[in-house]
Design a protein around this motif. Sequence first.
Motif, short mmCIF file in Angstrom:
data_model
loop_
_atom_site.label_atom_id
_atom_site.label_comp_id
_atom_site.label_asym_id
_atom_site.label_seq_id
_atom_site.Cartn_x
_atom_site.Cartn_y
_atom_site.Cartn_z
N ASP A 1 1.11 -1.14 0.13
CA ASP A 1 0.19 -0.04 0.41
C ASP A 1 1.05 1.32 0.03
O ASP A 1 0.33 2.22 -0.88
N GLU A 2 2.22 1.47 0.53
CA GLU A 2 2.29 2.45 1.10
C GLU A 2 3.70 2.53 -1.23
O GLU A 2 3.52 3.82 -1.46
N THR B 1 0.67 3.77 -2.79
CA THR B 1 0.46 5.52 -2.61
C THR B 1 1.83 6.74 -2.72
O THR B 1 1.56 7.34 -3.80
#
Length: 569
Positions: free
Chosen positions: A433-434, A437
């Motif tokens: 997810d990081e 993002t």
Amino acid sequence: MIRMLLRVLGADYAGPVRRTVALMTVTAVAEGLSYALLVPVLRALFSDDPATARPWLIAFGGAVALYAVLRYRSDLSGFRVGTTLLRGVYYRLGDHLARLPIGWYTTGRVGEVSVLASRGVLQALSVLAHLLAPLISAAVTPLTIIVVMFASNWQMGLAAAVAVPIVAAIQVRSGRAMAVGDAQRHERDHDAAHRVIEYLQAQPVLRAGGRTAERFDLLDDALQEVARSSRRRAFTALPGILGLSLAVQAVFTGLLALGTYLALGGDIGAAEFSAILILAARCADPLLSLADIGGQLRGARSELTRLEALLRTETLPEPSTPLEPKTHDLTFDAVTFRHGTRTVLDDVSLTIPGGQRVAVVGPSGAGKTTLLQLIARFYDVDAGTVRIGGVDVRSISTETLMAQFAIVFQDVYLFDGTIEDNIRLGRPDATDDEVRTAATAARLDEVIDRLPGGWAADVVEGGSLLSGGERQRVSIARALLKDAPIVLLDEVTSALDPLNEAAVHEGIERLMAGRTVVMVAHRLRTVHRADRILFLDHAHIAEDGTHEQLLHRAGRYATFWTSSLTPVT
């Protein structure tokens, strides 16, 4: 050569190498001693009762079996140590290269290192796996056999011992002569490789000039020099090879004549005479192989010499007691830096408070990029001090120092792999997810959507599957993922099309938010929103202030700003 190999490998690997050398030496001695049993075997066979040779034959078979086991173990040890040390040398070489100043990496040196790290290291480490056992066997086994011959008959042993200094002198003399030829051949090969690269890189120019059918004189000359040096090397090697062969054959003939004389005189029997001739013949084979082994060893030694010279290149020193900065302000205190004889920065002092955005502008060659590199300690200053949070960058460990920076260069290099792999270089332990993002913040998601395979698409070595602007977005995503407190930007939009420039600017704005930023730019329109602008010229900070202040002063910055807005006619 073993000492040089141990210096290159380092103290941690000395033990396994010494044990392997010792095992190979014991193996060579065992081979020579096993031939000592030929004397009683032949004596028994030539006697009135040949059956008495049976126990000696059994002993000889056992000695040969022992030698076979030792040879298997020593060869296996050589291969294992060689492969283990190969990995260790690559790690040591990589660690060393990572601590060299960036200025060390000239175009020529990069080519040399690439060849050394591939072919050179393999050739150097092949000594353990392929050359050391034959070399020890060629040297130790004949000496052991000579000792056995002394035990059988001192005259024959003495005659064989006379050959040792003769063969050694020929080998040393031919080795020295060939070493010169090898060095010349390496130099010519190196020059030819550069000319080949130059020829390939010059293809657009040659084709634009309509010269695709013409020969490239510089390349032709370099290849002719390679051919000439190869011929000289062959002619230089010929006397040594012939001399060694003639010396060995002459000694063998002499032993044959001496043995015949002693046998006819009754000093030795037929069995001893036959055994000694067999031993002499067994000495000849490894001695004749010395010429070929010597050539391979010289090649490996030259690579070891270059590898040792590289590992001795002075690196940026690590602090014995590293400190950690507590804040993210930057300070240059009377900094002077020279590149060769040219002074790039001269007695430069400045302070950048934490969280401030500073733009660095000025003419080409003014030292803008060097200023960024000194902050990140790609070089050490010649005088003065660069500090982060009040701590000298030389007192901060490399790992801690690099954790302070997110750096985006003008020329972005991507490794062979997926976009995700290249983004994760910023922080390998980041979650999926990081990573996504960061990619979205750098507007990289729209690029990924266009790629066949999406996130799994391979960008190829150098990132050639992507455009320059798309590679910049990957670099910005990498920097966003790292989330470092200080951002260094070097000409990141100088060669982008309007679409990519807008996307990159959007990603940079996100990257700079809340961080200490030092940016270098040629396009002055990209820096006028900086908190502060430094104008570098002639190795000094000529002007320092906000965009409005510098325009009001009507100095060098104002002239640059005006010329950047003036359309070219």
